[in-house]
Design an enzyme around this catalytic site. Structure first.
Site, PDB file in Angstrom:
ATOM      1  N   GLY A 292      -3.818  11.415 -30.340  1.00  0.00           N
ATOM      2  CA  GLY A 292      -4.265  10.471 -31.357  1.00  0.00           C
ATOM      3  C   GLY A 292      -5.209   9.428 -30.787  1.00  0.00           C
TER       4      GLY A 292
ATOM      5  CD  GLU B 287      -0.345   2.343 -21.487  1.00  0.00           C
ATOM      6  OE1 GLU B 287       0.881   2.339 -21.495  1.00  0.00           O
ATOM      7  OE2 GLU B 287      -1.036   2.667 -20.491  1.00  0.00           O
TER       8      GLU B 287
END
Lengths: 752, 752
Positions: free
Chosen positions: A454, A691
């Protein structure tokens, strides 16, 4: 193909006295039932684990958490399997349930594991293991930098706080789903996994096969966030197929079962920080207890990262850190977007604002005084390069209209702004391999084991391949990973793919173009030095009209296909005693700024504005980079405001998306933006974005809450209940609601 | 997945006036019907063909053979598709049916094709095309070596005969079966094909996609023998999937349909040979007409091989050859085990015995006098290396107890012995690529696009990989070919895989070991020159105890996988005017000897004894090599005794295994053996075995028939009817039944 369902323990801790599957085995349509007794003296391994093989495929003589698989049924369809599961009788003698790290590390606590298995250090070079560091301690990471005692002796003020973060669940949209078939001594695994080679290793180990006899095929993965970085379902399904004579067995977990599969570590972070009056940080001592859950999973890796990062992005000459993975009777914990930084950043960035407040320094100014800059040493002794956090923090402050931390009241609504910044490493040592194949019509195939989870890797890596080989993007094909065929990659995680796999592709592209130039040199009778390979053509200096297409270079040279494979390796490793060494190829870094409005009557926090700046080095695809950064904001808001696995005597009480809330569009800020720092030269080194932004968000919101209301909540999430409680406490202390950073902070949190 | 069925023309030649599929389209369960009108102005190509794209996917305005697809139905299941096929109405105006090359090349014959398309010579370097060489001539190959007129002028005797061989069907046990799915501009093809990259090329061309957007996956193939070397079903199924909106479509042919798919060329071979009294051959003129069928398929390649090989394995200074592929109204012809050599060898080896007889020379002696030896020039001018046919012929003669060609009578049974020998090339230029991947547990993966078509390539190539990389055989894994992932290979055919792919694997193994040695050199602090990589270990000179396993070399060097890819290329090409040049990396060669017993009352031939010697250079796997050679014997016996597609006005009358007979175990000789010539040094170059023995068998049997009975049948197969007819003719000529080679030969064959 057969279908499998699992019987899970309803007891959080106990001795497994009896598992009677006879009625289940007799049910028509049931092909096999796997129980712990099958694993005694079996030709397959009884235990697995991505770092330490401490976990039985199904419980053997003990259950260690509520939800642990006790038996696995294989049947002609899922409904029959489910029915058979209900026919299995289980008898468990309860043991004390150790739900928290405090309970588990108590002297009188029972040992959750009698022994802790070891791993071959050659195969697991990034694990720094210290066993036996205390009751139920699975693993201990230790860092010593400078002289922390001397540092505290120099300090004018010492700050000593405990911060807490709860367990969370990844809530990947697609649950774990795996098919395993074993035929002629070969296993084929179709699975929703982020790291195919990691699955291959574990399934090979489980089935005791050579690695080349296990084939792992992964297509698009419907979300991972760390939940699918390591094999959590595949070894068990492999064992189920083995029990069913090798027939293909499919298991798809339910949403509820995801909560019994993997979580983010709950953490208790004790930070002691010594500062001078001018705000200079001189010493930090950190002691962190991570709730690993019933099995080690990747805790030894996670708590290492959370350990050495506890100093934050600050220049601290004297640091001592002890980071402990503690076995508890809850679902095992692993990596989760940010890999332990979301926990420690919450602590160190909350404490930064507490320091600023007590010293009377603007929190922005305090950060700028202490931030690491290029050439500084990180806590591990590694020297920083390509580090631009100062600029990011300044841009965030400007973008949100930083006001020094003022509170603004309007009726029962209080508004305030907060800042936070973080750094993050990526797994080291790190290896990625890429193969490029050029066909004689100029089309290019990129073979990579990076998975599409994704994050857009198929697009980004295709772009890098097109640029590296000098072909148009539409000429690039990216087959899905298949360990029989696509080359080795360490993992799709740790924000590493664009950097590490991208780098491998760039090396392969260079090698491919070199081959093209050498072939063309013969055809064009020109020395290689004057030839350029780009845009699908090879041409001699300034004579683009005399160029040949890549396809014609191949055909005229009697070739049909050219290949180039390259490995991109980044070395590293830490000294086990001091935690000193190389931890990352780059230090990723980000800053966040938030403005919140707190309803003083309900305690509810509304994020009005949020901005995250991430250093990218080089943005490969602006749209996908922004989507990644926006995902980080979303995850940061969830962690800050709602997400928490709630436990009652070891039982998860909110194991559904009805009860466990993740952000919806309504929870997003009224205004939010993301931006990237880039190397102005345009050829900056790629920094991971997947992240990096997330861990800065919760502390920015927590600091904004404090600016708005004067309350300091030290445990996440920042629920209305906790805010109201803290507001009450502040009021009971008879202190008026604060105006700006001079107000006294009220600190709450679960009592230690 | 949908299923497809084809409507096939019942007319062998005609104008297609109307195809009405409306009733079929209305049948519930029918997803699509593809007809010629779909191909006009379509976004996909309307025609295909492995060499010349002269074949419509389905008939557009004309049908050119009985069995040609006219429409293709796609439906939910095969039964519905079959039912819909019966609802399609077709109107065809008949044209004269040109069943034979004689009919097709007659001046007044209609043109089967109005135009013959061309091919890009860069992509098809091995095709030597001469269009327009005569009525319905698809392609002409021409060879001129020496001065053939001068040669005949020198000759003492001239032999001038016409030999004929019929069309045959491959009768691969598994019929053609293909699934194609098209999604997001990518096509995936699962197919029973011998050469995945050949299918990829053709499907990409059909769907007008870049090659990298077509993925061809092939697992074990249930027999091929040339029928599956080139795409014969895949382009049509791709078009069917396109018409069905990209949905996966599966088509599996019936046994009957195989006869409408591909055949071996029927050939009319006119050989004129000039010899001196002592048997020295001084000139050969060959004119060969090959019945290509309605479409070119690979005829330009096949007739080139059959052309330049018409001189046989003999030293002939003056050669002129013209080889013509002629369009006819029959099923297209392609390669079939032996690739045109079974036809020409029948001719030249029959004629050798006719020469021996007339000159009064022992057929063995005649061969030995003329056989090519190392250092001689082949008809194409290429100098022979590693050529040992003389020894093979001598060993065959010894093994069958060669008696000079005596007839032995016992009641109504006549016995005799015959010899034959051949040479054969392999496709040139030729390229194979192999990748070896070594994992850190010492297991090895061989990536190859060579297919397993029953020849044992998966075993043999794994053996070569194990030897080349120095690992045990059980450590080697060979995934199935997949063009997205396994590297380019030209084709699994032409007896080339062990030689060419084997060579690529050996090069890759050498490169892999070199990498291991370089890594180990650092670890062992030893120069690379003293290190040996073998048996899964790297060790310094004479210190095997100080060695490291391959796995440890990787792990200690921080590697997880090592790869090496190598291309093995053999160049070549012929001058289009003279046919002179390089035709093969090695000249494969074989000799056969047979003893037959002929029932003079029924004409039935029984093969009592058969021996085939094949030069192997180096036998990699003795069991599999013997099985290959035994397969050659079987195919040779089928060609010699029974196999023939029978036609009646262009209609195949024996399109089933009930009517078209292939050898059963009962038809095999009472005694039969195979043997191999090997380089005594043990490191001989690998010669292909897959087809080499087959072409020598029919002439050995035909020559034995002559020895036994005195009759010379010049057309295959040697049916009892033909033998009886020849015996009758011999008797009517009042010549007594011959004793040995002095008897006069009776020559029959279909009249020209």
């Amino acid at each position: 193909m057969l279908h499998g369902k699992l019987l899970r323990s309803t007891s959080a801790h106990g001795i497994l006295r009896r598992v009677d599957a006879s009625a289940a085995e007799r049910l028509p349509g049931v092909a096999a039932v796997l129980t712990g007794s099958d694993l005694l003296d079996a030709p397959i391994a009884s235990h697995y684990g991505p770092v330490l093989p401490d976990r039985p495929l199904v419980a053997i003589d003990r259950v260690r958490y509520a939800g642990e698989p006790v038996a696995a049924v294989v049947a002609v369809d899922a409904e029959t399997a489910e029915e058979a599961v209900r026919l299995i009788e289980v008898e468990i003698d309860g043991l004390p349930v150790l739900e928290t790290v405090e309970q588990a590390t108590a002297d009188d606590a029972p040992d959750i594991h009698d022994t802790i298995p070891e791993r071959d250090a050659l195969t697991f070079p990034d694990i720094v293991l210290h066993a036996g560091a205390g009751k139920n301690v699975c693993n201990h990471f230790r860092l010593r930098h400078g002289d922390v005692e001397a540092g505290f002796a120099e300090a004018d003020e010492i700050f000593d706080e405990v911060f807490r973060t709860p367990a969370q669940q990844h809530c990947n949209l697609e649950p774990h789903a795996t098919i395993v078939e074993i035929q002629d001594g070969h296993a084929t695994v179709w699975t929703s996994a982020a790291s195919p080679y990691t699955v291959r290793f574990q399934v090979a180990e489980t089935l005791r096969l050579p690695q080349s006899r296990v084939r792992v095929i992964v297509t698009n993965v419907g979300g991972a966030y760390g939940a699918k970085t390591y094999p959590r379902l595949e070894p068990l399904v492999a064992a189920m197929s083995w029990k069913a004579g090798g027939r293909p067995v499919r298991v798809e977990l339910t949403r509820r079962e995801e909560f019994f599969t993997i979580t983010r570590h709950a953490a208790t972070i004790h930070l002691k920080t010594g500062v001078r009056h001018d705000g200079t940080i001189v010493a930090r001592l950190a002691r962190i207890l991570w709730s690993a859950g019933a099995y080690a999973d990747v805790s030894p890796r996670t708590i290492k990262n959370g350990g050495y990062s506890a100093g934050g992005p600050y220049r601290i000459p004297n640091v001592a850190i002890d980071s402990y993975a503690v076995y508890t009777n809850v679902t095992p914990a692993g990596g989760f977007r940010g890999y332990a930084i979301p926990q420690v950043a919450w602590a160190y960035e909350s404490q930064m604002d507490m320091i600023a407040e007590r010293l009377g320094i603007d929190p922005l100014e305090l950060r700028l005084r202490n931030l690491l800059v290029e050439g500084d040493e990180f806590a591990t002794g590694q020297v920083l390069e390509d580090f631009h956090l100062r600029e990011l923090v300044e841009r965030v402050a400007e973008r949100i209209g930083w006001d020094g931390g003022l509170a603004r009241r309007e009726g029962s609504a209080a508004r305030g702004k907060g800042l936070a910044c973080i750094l993050k490493t990526t797994v080291t040592p790190s290896i990625s391999t890429a193969t490029l194949r050029l066909d004689d019509d100029g089309s290019l195939t990129l073979l990579t084991s990076t998975t599409e989870i994704g994050q857009g890797s198929r697009t980004v890596l295709a772009q890098i391949a097109a640029d590296a080989a000098g072909v148009p993007l539409e000429a690039v094909e990216v087959p899905y990973p298949d360990t029989d065929l696509t080359p080795w990659d360490q993992t799709t995680s740790s924000s590493r793919s664009t950097l590490m796999m991208g780098g491998a592709i760039e090396l392969a592209g260079e090698a491919l173009r070199q081959q093209l130039v050498e072939l063309a040199a013969e055809l064009l009778e020109a020395p290689t030095e004057v030839l350029t390979a780009a845009d699908g053509h090879v041409w001699p200096e300034e004579r683009r009209d005399r160029g040949l297409t890549y396809g014609d270079v191949l055909k005229r040279s009697g070739r049909r296909q050219l290949s180039a494979e390259a490995q991109n390796a980044s070395p590293g490793g830490l000294d086990p005693e001091s935690g000193q060494g190389i931890v990352t190829p780059h230090f990723f870094h980000a800053a966040a700024g938030a403005e919140v409005e707190v309803d003083l009557e309900t305690g509810k926090i509304k994020v009005l504005d949020l901005h995250v700046e991430t250093y990218a080095g080089r943005v490969v695809n602006p749209v996908l980079a922004a989507l990644q950064a926006e995902g980080n904001v979303t995850f940061g808001i969830g962690q800050a405001l709602f997400e928490e696995i709630e436990l009652d005597a070891g039982q998860i009480v909110n194991a559904s998306l009805a009860d466990y809330t993740i952000p919806s569009l309504e929870d997003m800020p009224e205004q939010w933006t993301v931006a990237f720092g880039e190397d102005p030269s345009g050829d900056g080194r790629i920094h991971g974005l997947g992240e990096t932004g997330a861990p800065a968000v919760p502390a920015a919101i927590g600091n904004a809450l404090h600016a708005a209301t004067g309350v300091r909540v030290t445990s996440l999430p920042l629920t209305p209940e906790k805010v109201l409680l803290a507001l009450d406490e502040l009021e009971r202390g008879s202190t008026p609601l604060p105006e700006g950073r001079d107000a006294r902070a009220a600190s709450i949190g679960t009592s230690p």
